[in-house]
Design an enzyme around this catalytic site. Structure first.
Site, short mmCIF file in Angstrom:
data_model
loop_
_atom_site.label_atom_id
_atom_site.label_comp_id
_atom_site.label_asym_id
_atom_site.label_seq_id
_atom_site.Cartn_x
_atom_site.Cartn_y
_atom_site.Cartn_z
N GLU A 35 -7.23 0.43 -4.59
CA GLU A 35 -7.25 0.34 -3.13
C GLU A 35 -8.58 -0.20 -2.57
O GLU A 35 -8.56 -1.09 -1.71
CB GLU A 35 -6.89 1.70 -2.52
CG GLU A 35 -5.43 2.05 -2.76
CD GLU A 35 -5.09 3.52 -2.58
OE1 GLU A 35 -5.97 4.29 -2.13
OE2 GLU A 35 -3.95 3.91 -2.89
N LYS A 46 3.00 11.19 -3.36
CA LYS A 46 1.99 10.51 -4.17
C LYS A 46 1.14 11.51 -4.96
O LYS A 46 0.69 11.21 -6.06
CB LYS A 46 1.10 9.67 -3.25
CG LYS A 46 0.12 8.75 -3.96
CD LYS A 46 -0.58 7.87 -2.93
CE LYS A 46 -1.58 6.93 -3.54
NZ LYS A 46 -2.16 6.04 -2.50
N ASP A 80 -12.85 5.40 2.43
CA ASP A 80 -11.41 5.50 2.72
C ASP A 80 -11.01 6.95 3.01
O ASP A 80 -10.90 7.76 2.09
CB ASP A 80 -10.62 4.93 1.53
CG ASP A 80 -9.10 4.99 1.74
OD1 ASP A 80 -8.64 5.61 2.72
OD2 ASP A 80 -8.37 4.43 0.90
N ASP A 117 0.89 -1.17 0.00
CA ASP A 117 0.00 0.00 0.00
C ASP A 117 0.92 1.21 0.00
O ASP A 117 1.53 1.53 1.02
CB ASP A 117 -0.88 -0.04 1.25
CG ASP A 117 -1.72 1.24 1.42
OD1 ASP A 117 -1.68 2.12 0.53
OD2 ASP A 117 -2.41 1.35 2.45
P1 ADP Z 1 -2.88 7.52 3.59
O1 ADP Z 1 -3.76 6.46 3.03
O2 ADP Z 1 -3.19 8.88 3.07
O3 ADP Z 1 -1.43 7.19 3.51
P2 ADP Z 1 -3.50 6.65 6.30
O4 ADP Z 1 -4.61 5.74 5.99
O5 ADP Z 1 -2.25 6.07 6.82
O6 ADP Z 1 -3.22 7.67 5.14
O7 ADP Z 1 -4.07 7.71 7.35
C1 ADP Z 1 -3.27 8.68 7.93
C2 ADP Z 1 -4.17 9.58 8.70
O8 ADP Z 1 -4.81 8.83 9.73
C3 ADP Z 1 -3.42 10.71 9.40
O9 ADP Z 1 -4.09 11.92 9.16
C4 ADP Z 1 -3.48 10.31 10.86
O10 ADP Z 1 -3.49 11.45 11.71
C5 ADP Z 1 -4.80 9.59 10.92
N1 ADP Z 1 -4.89 8.71 12.09
C6 ADP Z 1 -4.08 7.68 12.41
N2 ADP Z 1 -4.44 7.15 13.59
C7 ADP Z 1 -5.50 7.87 14.02
C8 ADP Z 1 -6.33 7.83 15.19
N3 ADP Z 1 -6.11 6.94 16.16
N4 ADP Z 1 -7.33 8.73 15.28
C9 ADP Z 1 -7.54 9.63 14.31
N5 ADP Z 1 -6.80 9.73 13.21
C10 ADP Z 1 -5.79 8.86 13.05
MG MG Z 2 -4.52 4.82 2.21
#
Ligand code: ADP
Ligand code: MG
Length: 626
Positions: free
Chosen positions: A186, A87, A208, A25
């Site tokens: 995804e 990205k 998502d 991912d």
């Molecule tokens: P991406 O797909 O864009 O790479 P992710 O799915 O990894 O992103 O999500 C990252 C986001 O999730 C960040 O904004 C982070 O602050 C948020 N995040 C991660 N854990 C938590 C949580 N426990 N509560 C709220 N937001 C969260």
């Molecule tokens: Mg993602």
């Protein structure tokens, strides 16, 4: 749009030979790698037992780049050389990046081949190279923990990624020394992770909400096979925006001034994010903000207050949800399960609102950060040939219609938007002029009727068409979109079999917001487009009529036309020539009718004369009925 199960040719191997495969991912904020080991699928941790790899790369002078948490930690001191959210830049051209660059701290320099480069202490690097660093780190992690070289990987991409963005992702993987078995959307990966392909038929929504982007997709499972019914989203909406709202609140409470230093801003954002994440578990969080030189600030943020701050943004995600339902032609009540993906779906208010919208329970058992990588790993295991009985390939959709420019600057759509891929569709075209031996093909993307309102993807030529009268040649144009969403176009002249083809790899991509805008424009302007289409069609018809008339006059006007008749034909033709570039299709239509009227006697004589010449040398008896 029924889907078929397809097995990849030449991909099956002996069942006993296990090949190492992984799912990746490659996220905007965080990336992960997962694999199937002894029938169990999970993400692979680093040496410190952390599963996420922040998608951040820091470049240094005279040293190798660092990736992940270490780079993220340096972002505060070294913002210009620490590249995050790369990205968003994948597959984008210099022009696209200009608009994005306003919000990014990096220095851009134009590279060769239209690809923008980021200027860093470690040299100028392309977004593809930055992504390759992230992928290389995950490759090393996987190979160390699996104990061997990876035979292949499945890399996930957002469903709306266009050709250029997909191609750039593939290039990055190749640069990292990975063999891409295929790219996978995804949302489809998330559905696979929950084993929805094994369950009963039904409709699933994938919600998502990541760090910087929001995507929603509607999938339908039909006899064990997925169909992607629609996708929608917002490319500028995610956890970062929630952080910004919390940061604004902290600034207000702490009496911080706008225009603080880079370092202070990063510290503020970090404090905001930490508080937000803590509030997913707790109902109140203490915010500690240490500022450069000046006083520190400590305060309390409650979940209720957070909910108030972020409610409008959470609400905003429901717009694309409605749009996705509408595009799929279903209602919220038709959705049986909702899969939650992305770190931001941990926010309790998000879960509450989404459950309320779809009026159903949410699937949250698999860690929303890991679910996409897990689905990709399952798919990689199958494609690597480790599960010979399940040869399913999941099929996805294309985000915008693909077509070809026809006379008058109109777009003839060959593959409709939201068609599932892989797909191939052919259509026949013909020549416009007598004796035409070449045809110029212009491939466009978009929903609008006029080519000028669509996006130009590629141009190529078909040469060697045998000379024939206008409209007699038959040119078959085939559009083919492969499993990764990449387009190739083949044109074939049917009598002689001359062909010409092109793989469409535009030098820069279409931004996701552009896709949104193009879709919206096409809905707003449908009526206007219809009038425009009529106008263009009449203009083309006028050209055709004049072209045919002139070529006829040149060949036999002297024998078949008297002076008076010739004069009236010329007058009508001139009148048509005068209005054919105007903007009133009715007027053009009338002028065409006038030319046809003036030349009707002449046309009749021409036909008789050509029949006579065809019969010359034959005896009348030959034509008698037996
Ligand atoms: P991406 O797909 O864009 O790479 P992710 O799915 O990894 O992103 O999500 C990252 C986001 O999730 C960040 O904004 C982070 O602050 C948020 N995040 C991660 N854990 C938590 C949580 N426990 N509560 C709220 N937001 C969260
Ligand atoms: Mg993602």
């Amino acid at each position: 749009m029924a889907l078929l199960q397809i097995s990849e040719p030449g991909e099956s191997t002996a069942p006993h030979q296990h090949r190492l495969a992984a799912g990746i991912d490659l996220g905007t904020t965080n990336s992960l790698v997962a694999s199937v080991r002894s029938g169990v699928t999970d993400t692979l941790p680093d040496k410190d037992a952390r599963h996420l790899l922040p998608s951040v790369v820091r470049y240094r002078a005279d040293a190798a780049p660092v990736v992940g948490y270490q780079a993220l930690a340096a972002a505060t001191e070294d913002p210009l050389n620490t590249i995050a959210s790369v990205k968003r830049l994948m597959g984008r051209g210099v022009e696209d990046v200009k608009t994005l660059a306003e919000h990014l701290p990096y220095e851009f320099v134009p590279g060769s081949s239209g690809m923008p480069l980021l200027h860093t202490a470690g040299g100028d690097v392309s977004p593809v190279e930055v992504s390759a660093e992230i992928l290389r780190t995950l490759k090393t992690r996987a190979e160390e923990s699996l104990g061997g070289e990876l035979a292949g990987v499945v890399v996930t991409v957002p469903a709306y990624f266009d050709d250029a963005q997909r191609q750039a992702t593939k290039d990055a993987a190749r640069l990292a020394g990975l063999k891409v078995l295929r790219l996978l959307n995804e949302p489809t990966a998330a559905a696979v992770a929950y084993g929805l392909d094994q369950g009963g038929d039904g409709i699933t929504a994938i919600y998502d909400l990541g760090g910087g982007t929001f995507d929603v997709s509607i999938l339908r499972l039909n006899k064990g096979v997925f169909e992607v019914m629609s996708t929608a989203g917002d490319t500028a909406l995610g956890g970062d925006d929630l952080d910004r709202l919390v940061a604004d609140w902290i600034m207000q409470q702490a009496g911080m001034q706008a225009g603080a230093s880079h370092v202070d801003m990063r510290r503020l954002m970090l404090a905001a994010r930490t508080a937000k994440e803590a509030l997913s578990e707790q109902t109140s969080a203490t915010v500690v903000l240490e500022l450069d030189g000046t006083a520190n600030w400590t305060g309390e943020l409650t979940r209720d207050r957070l909910d108030e701050l972020i409610a409008p943004l959470v609400e905003k995600t429901l717009g694309p949800c409605r749009r996705a339902l509408r595009d799929a032609g279903i209602r919220a009540g038709d959705v049986q399960s909702v899969v939650m993906v992305g770190g931001s779906t941990r926010v309790p208010l998000v879960r509450e609102r989404v459950a309320g919208f779809f009026k159903t329970e949410l699937m949250v058992d698999i860690d929303p950060d890991r679910v996409v990588a897990v689905g990709a790993a399952i798919q990689a295991d199958i494609l690597a040939g480790n599960k010979p009985d399940s040869e399913m390939l999941l099929l996805d959709v294309i985000p915008l219609s693909l077509g070809i420019e026809t006379m008058g600057g109109l777009s003839e759509k060959i593959i409709q938007r939201n068609s599932t891929i892989p797909t191939a569709r052919a259509q026949e075209f013909t020549t416009f002029k007598d004796g035409q031996t070449a045809m110029s093909l212009h491939v466009v993307q978009g929903e609008r009727e006029l080519v000028d309102d669509c996006r130009s993807l590629a141009r190529f030529e078909l040469r060697g068409i045998p000379p024939m009268v206008a409209g007699a040649a038959r040119i078959k144009v085939t559009f083919q979109v492969d499993a990764d969403g990449l387009l190739s176009v083949i044109a074939e002249e049917q009598t002689q079999g001359v062909t010409s083809s092109i793989d469409v790899k535009p030098s820069y991509g279409l931004s996701d917001n552009e896709i949104e805008t193009m879709l919206r424009d096409s809905m707003d302007s449908a009526a206007g487009d219809r009038d425009q289409r009529r106008l263009r069609e009449e203009q083309v018809e006028a050209d055709r009529v004049l072209e045919a008339l002139h070529s006829a006059l040149a060949s036999d006007a002297d024998e078949l036309l008297g002076d008076a008749e010739r004069a009236s034909i010329d007058a009508a033709a001139q009148a048509l020539a005068a209005v054919r570039r105007g903007d009133d299709y009715r007027e053009i239509k009338r002028a065409i009718a006038a030319v046809e009227q003036a030349s009707s006697g002449y046309v009749e004589r021409r036909m008789n004369s050509s029949i006579r010449s065809a019969m010359a040398g034959h005896k009348v008896d030959e034509f008698k009925a037996p």
